[in-house]
Design a protein around this motif. Structure first.
Motif, PDB file in Angstrom:
ATOM      1  N   THR A 196       0.808  -1.219   0.000  1.00 32.98           N
ATOM      2  CA  THR A 196       0.000   0.000   0.000  1.00 32.98           C
ATOM      3  C   THR A 196       0.842   1.271   0.000  1.00 32.98           C
ATOM      4  N   ILE A 197       2.143   1.134   0.212  1.00 30.65           N
ATOM      5  CA  ILE A 197       3.011   2.315   0.352  1.00 30.65           C
ATOM      6  C   ILE A 197       3.460   2.800  -1.022  1.00 30.65           C
ATOM      7  N   ASP A 198       3.212   4.077  -1.267  1.00 33.65           N
ATOM      8  CA  ASP A 198       3.611   4.702  -2.528  1.00 33.65           C
ATOM      9  C   ASP A 198       3.924   6.162  -2.218  1.00 33.65           C
ATOM     10  N   VAL A 199       5.198   6.499  -2.152  1.00 31.82           N
ATOM     11  CA  VAL A 199       5.615   7.838  -1.754  1.00 31.82           C
ATOM     12  C   VAL A 199       6.010   8.639  -2.991  1.00 31.82           C
ATOM     13  N   GLN A 200       5.108   9.520  -3.423  1.00 27.70           N
ATOM     14  CA  GLN A 200       5.373  10.445  -4.526  1.00 27.70           C
ATOM     15  C   GLN A 200       5.913   9.754  -5.784  1.00 27.70           C
ATOM     16  N   GLU A 201       5.493   8.518  -5.998  1.00 23.24           N
ATOM     17  CA  GLU A 201       5.962   7.722  -7.126  1.00 23.24           C
ATOM     18  C   GLU A 201       7.477   7.559  -7.146  1.00 23.24           C
ATOM     19  N   ILE A 202       8.115   7.817  -5.992  1.00 20.23           N
ATOM     20  CA  ILE A 202       9.567   7.616  -5.869  1.00 20.23           C
ATOM     21  C   ILE A 202       9.833   6.256  -5.230  1.00 20.23           C
ATOM     22  N   LEU A 203       9.122   6.006  -4.112  1.00 21.96           N
ATOM     23  CA  LEU A 203       9.218   4.720  -3.440  1.00 21.96           C
ATOM     24  C   LEU A 203       7.963   3.910  -3.757  1.00 21.96           C
ATOM     25  N   THR A 204       8.103   2.956  -4.646  1.00 21.07           N
ATOM     26  CA  THR A 204       6.984   2.096  -5.014  1.00 21.07           C
ATOM     27  C   THR A 204       7.451   0.638  -5.022  1.00 21.07           C
ATOM     28  N   ARG A 205       6.485  -0.253  -4.893  1.00 23.19           N
ATOM     29  CA  ARG A 205       6.761  -1.692  -4.923  1.00 23.19           C
ATOM     30  C   ARG A 205       7.809  -2.095  -3.884  1.00 23.19           C
ATOM     31  N   ILE A 206       7.729  -1.484  -2.691  1.00 21.91           N
ATOM     32  CA  ILE A 206       8.736  -1.809  -1.677  1.00 21.91           C
ATOM     33  C   ILE A 206       8.394  -3.108  -0.930  1.00 21.91           C
ATOM     34  N   GLU A 207       7.294  -3.746  -1.344  1.00 20.91           N
ATOM     35  CA  GLU A 207       7.002  -5.033  -0.711  1.00 20.91           C
ATOM     36  C   GLU A 207       8.104  -6.062  -0.983  1.00 20.91           C
ATOM     37  N   SER A 208       8.918  -5.782  -2.003  1.00 21.67           N
ATOM     38  CA  SER A 208      10.021  -6.703  -2.296  1.00 21.67           C
ATOM     39  C   SER A 208      11.012  -6.790  -1.140  1.00 21.67           C
ATOM     40  N   VAL A 209      11.208  -5.663  -0.419  1.00 22.85           N
ATOM     41  CA  VAL A 209      12.147  -5.700   0.710  1.00 22.85           C
ATOM     42  C   VAL A 209      11.570  -6.530   1.858  1.00 22.85           C
ATOM     43  N   ILE A 210      10.236  -6.529   1.996  1.00 18.48           N
ATOM     44  CA  ILE A 210       9.611  -7.388   3.005  1.00 18.48           C
ATOM     45  C   ILE A 210       9.747  -8.849   2.602  1.00 18.48           C
ATOM     46  N   GLY A 211       9.620  -9.124   1.304  1.00 20.13           N
ATOM     47  CA  GLY A 211       9.834 -10.477   0.831  1.00 20.13           C
ATOM     48  C   GLY A 211      11.256 -10.950   1.127  1.00 20.13           C
ATOM     49  N   LEU A 212      12.226 -10.066   0.892  1.00 19.91           N
ATOM     50  CA  LEU A 212      13.616 -10.405   1.204  1.00 19.91           C
ATOM     51  C   LEU A 212      13.807 -10.605   2.707  1.00 19.91           C
ATOM     52  N   SER A 213      13.118  -9.792   3.515  1.00 20.39           N
ATOM     53  CA  SER A 213      13.219  -9.920   4.972  1.00 20.39           C
ATOM     54  C   SER A 213      12.657 -11.258   5.436  1.00 20.39           C
ATOM     55  N   LEU A 214      11.538 -11.668   4.842  1.00 12.67           N
ATOM     56  CA  LEU A 214      10.951 -12.961   5.196  1.00 12.67           C
ATOM     57  C   LEU A 214      11.902 -14.100   4.852  1.00 12.67           C
ATOM     58  N   ILE A 215      12.482 -14.043   3.657  1.00 10.44           N
ATOM     59  CA  ILE A 215      13.394 -15.106   3.230  1.00 10.44           C
ATOM     60  C   ILE A 215      14.630 -15.133   4.126  1.00 10.44           C
ATOM     61  N   ALA A 216      15.211 -13.956   4.399  1.00 10.97           N
ATOM     62  CA  ALA A 216      16.420 -13.891   5.227  1.00 10.97           C
ATOM     63  C   ALA A 216      16.137 -14.340   6.657  1.00 10.97           C
ATOM     64  N   GLY A 217      15.014 -13.858   7.216  1.00  9.10           N
ATOM     65  CA  GLY A 217      14.660 -14.240   8.583  1.00  9.10           C
ATOM     66  C   GLY A 217      14.374 -15.725   8.700  1.00  9.10           C
ATOM     67  N   SER A 218      13.674 -16.277   7.717  1.00  9.76           N
ATOM     68  CA  SER A 218      13.351 -17.705   7.744  1.00  9.76           C
ATOM     69  C   SER A 218      14.600 -18.549   7.542  1.00  9.76           C
ATOM     70  N   TYR A 219      15.505 -18.074   6.695  1.00 18.48           N
ATOM     71  CA  TYR A 219      16.773 -18.794   6.499  1.00 18.48           C
ATOM     72  C   TYR A 219      17.567 -18.863   7.807  1.00 18.48           C
ATOM     73  N   MET A 220      17.643 -17.755   8.514  1.00 16.14           N
ATOM     74  CA  MET A 220      18.397 -17.742   9.768  1.00 16.14           C
ATOM     75  C   MET A 220      17.745 -18.650  10.810  1.00 16.14           C
ATOM     76  N   LYS A 221      16.422 -18.624  10.879  1.00 11.55           N
ATOM     77  CA  LYS A 221      15.732 -19.496  11.828  1.00 11.55           C
ATOM     78  C   LYS A 221      15.893 -20.960  11.426  1.00 11.55           C
ATOM     79  N   THR A 222      15.875 -21.232  10.129  1.00 10.56           N
ATOM     80  CA  THR A 222      16.096 -22.598   9.650  1.00 10.56           C
ATOM     81  C   THR A 222      17.460 -23.111  10.088  1.00 10.56           C
ATOM     82  N   THR A 223      18.467 -22.263   9.951  1.00 12.83           N
ATOM     83  CA  THR A 223      19.828 -22.664  10.294  1.00 12.83           C
ATOM     84  C   THR A 223      19.955 -22.982  11.774  1.00 12.83           C
ATOM     85  N   ILE A 224      19.387 -22.128  12.625  1.00  7.53           N
ATOM     86  CA  ILE A 224      19.456 -22.362  14.071  1.00  7.53           C
ATOM     87  C   ILE A 224      18.701 -23.633  14.439  1.00  7.53           C
ATOM     88  N   THR A 225      17.540 -23.840  13.844  1.00  8.93           N
ATOM     89  CA  THR A 225      16.744 -25.034  14.132  1.00  8.93           C
ATOM     90  C   THR A 225      17.480 -26.301  13.697  1.00  8.93           C
TER      91      THR A 225
END
Length: 364
Positions: free
Chosen positions: A259-288
């Motif tokens: 839903t975030i769209d800042v002056q058409e400069i910052l758009t489609r930033i959900e990709s960084v959340i996708g990367l955060s999910l993958i990175a966070g899940s990878y780290m938890k996978t490794t510890i487990t």
């Protein structure tokens, strides 16, 4: 415990925060809100307090047996065969956790980004990289995760702050529109995931340097408090953004970022959340995976946990292929079976061993 590796209390705290927050900050809000509605943040406080009680038990046992893991001091307190029987539930659930974390990555990628790609194309690389990281050791994990954690925190904090213009405070009331039962249901759900999972760190505490004194207790307790606050904030932001629809958004933080769209400069930033999910899940996978290998090694008195890392990772990968028949069945397993199984598998053995240790104070 005979070991060459060691980490500082701060590094252990980083591993703990990564483990408790990595995937849960994106996976928890939507199903929790679906169960507890506006009282979701109260559910987190209740389940977080229960997780704190488990952590206190673990720290007490670590103070009594600073050089031993849970399996090792359990064998000393109740014997090898009772420990083996007592370990059936924890071992089975750790393997289930390992499968669930990586499968979540595959389901997220297939449902949100690459719909035609088979799940194994995502799960196999994650297992492979996680297994290689486990072989590298806990010191490498602690140093590497410190850098990744900084990026994840920046990404998620930025998304939550940029979404403030869309927040509606009126969505937060009434707090308990249908009484206390949904709140308790949400508390039970979040105790099974993620707060009962603090149990896994009873296997890792012996790696903390003995020269650190008593700082581990303070670091771990503060880290858990920070995790509770973080999950509460993300859950409240989700409610303020989506209101009555918050409980049906599967990956609510990802949807919030859309839903975030800042002056058409910052758009489609959900990709960084996708990367955060993958990175966070990878780290938890490794510890487990690391804990599962240590658990089996100590239980069977093997020489080195590294020799079984790849076979266990392969078993977990195969489980992602044959362990469920549909996405809906997997959602039902995680929502219904997972909390009860996790609570029973982790809380009961820990409570039992803590009571025995308290009674048998002479055992060292």
């Amino acid at each position: 415990m005979k070991k060459l590796e060691s980490v500082s209390p701060m590094q252990m705290g980083i591993l703990f925060f990564v483990f408790m927050t990595g995937s849960s900050i994106i996976n928890i809000p939507a199903p929790l809100i679906g169960k507890a509605e506006n009282a979701a943040w109260l559910s987190l406080l209740i389940s977080g307090a229960a997780g704190m009680a488990m952590l206190v038990c673990m720290l007490y046992l670590h103070r009594r047996f600073p050089a031993l893991s849970f399996v090792q001091y359990s064998s000393k307190l109740v014997g090898s065969w009772p420990t083996l029987i007592l370990s059936i539930l924890p071992l089975s659930f750790i393997l289930h956790m390992l499968t669930a974390i990586v499968l979540d990555i595959g389901l997220f990628m297939r449902s949100s980004m690459m719909r035609e790609t088979p799940i194994y194309a995502f799960t196999f690389p994650v297992f492979l990289v996680a297994a290689l990281t486990v072989v590298a050791g806990i010191e490498v994990m602690a140093r590497m995760y410190s850098l990744i954690l900084i990026l994840i925190v920046i990404f998620i904090a930025s998304v939550l702050l940029l979404g403030t213009e869309h927040y509606n405070l009126t969505f937060l009331v009434p707090v308990m529109p249908h009484g206390i039962k949904p709140m308790l249901n949400g508390a039970f759900f979040t105790f099974g995931f993620p707060y009962a999972e603090v149990f896994l760190f009873a296997m890792l505490f012996p790696f903390v340097r003995k020269s650190s004194g008593g700082r581990l207790n303070l670091v771990m307790l503060l880290t858990l408090i920070l995790n509770i606050v973080t999950l509460c904030v993300s859950t409240v932001c989700t409610i303020m953004m989506f209101g009555p629809l918050a409980g049906v958004k599967k990956y609510s933080l990802f949807e919030l970022a859309r839903t975030i769209d800042v002056q058409e400069i910052l758009t489609r930033i959900e990709s960084v959340i996708g990367l955060s999910l993958i990175a966070g899940s990878y780290m938890k996978t490794t510890i487990t995976l690391y804990v599962l290998c240590l658990y089996i090694t100590h239980l069977l008195k093997l020489k080195d946990h590294r020799s079984i890392v790849m076979p266990i990772a392969l078993v977990a990968f195969i489980n992602t292929l044959v362990g469920f028949s549909s996405d809906m069945q997997w959602v039902e397993i995680v929502s219904v079976v997972h909390p009860f199984w996790g609570s029973t598998a982790y809380a009961l053995p820990l409570i039992l061993i803590t009571v025995v240790a308290f009674i048998r104070k002479s055992v060292r």
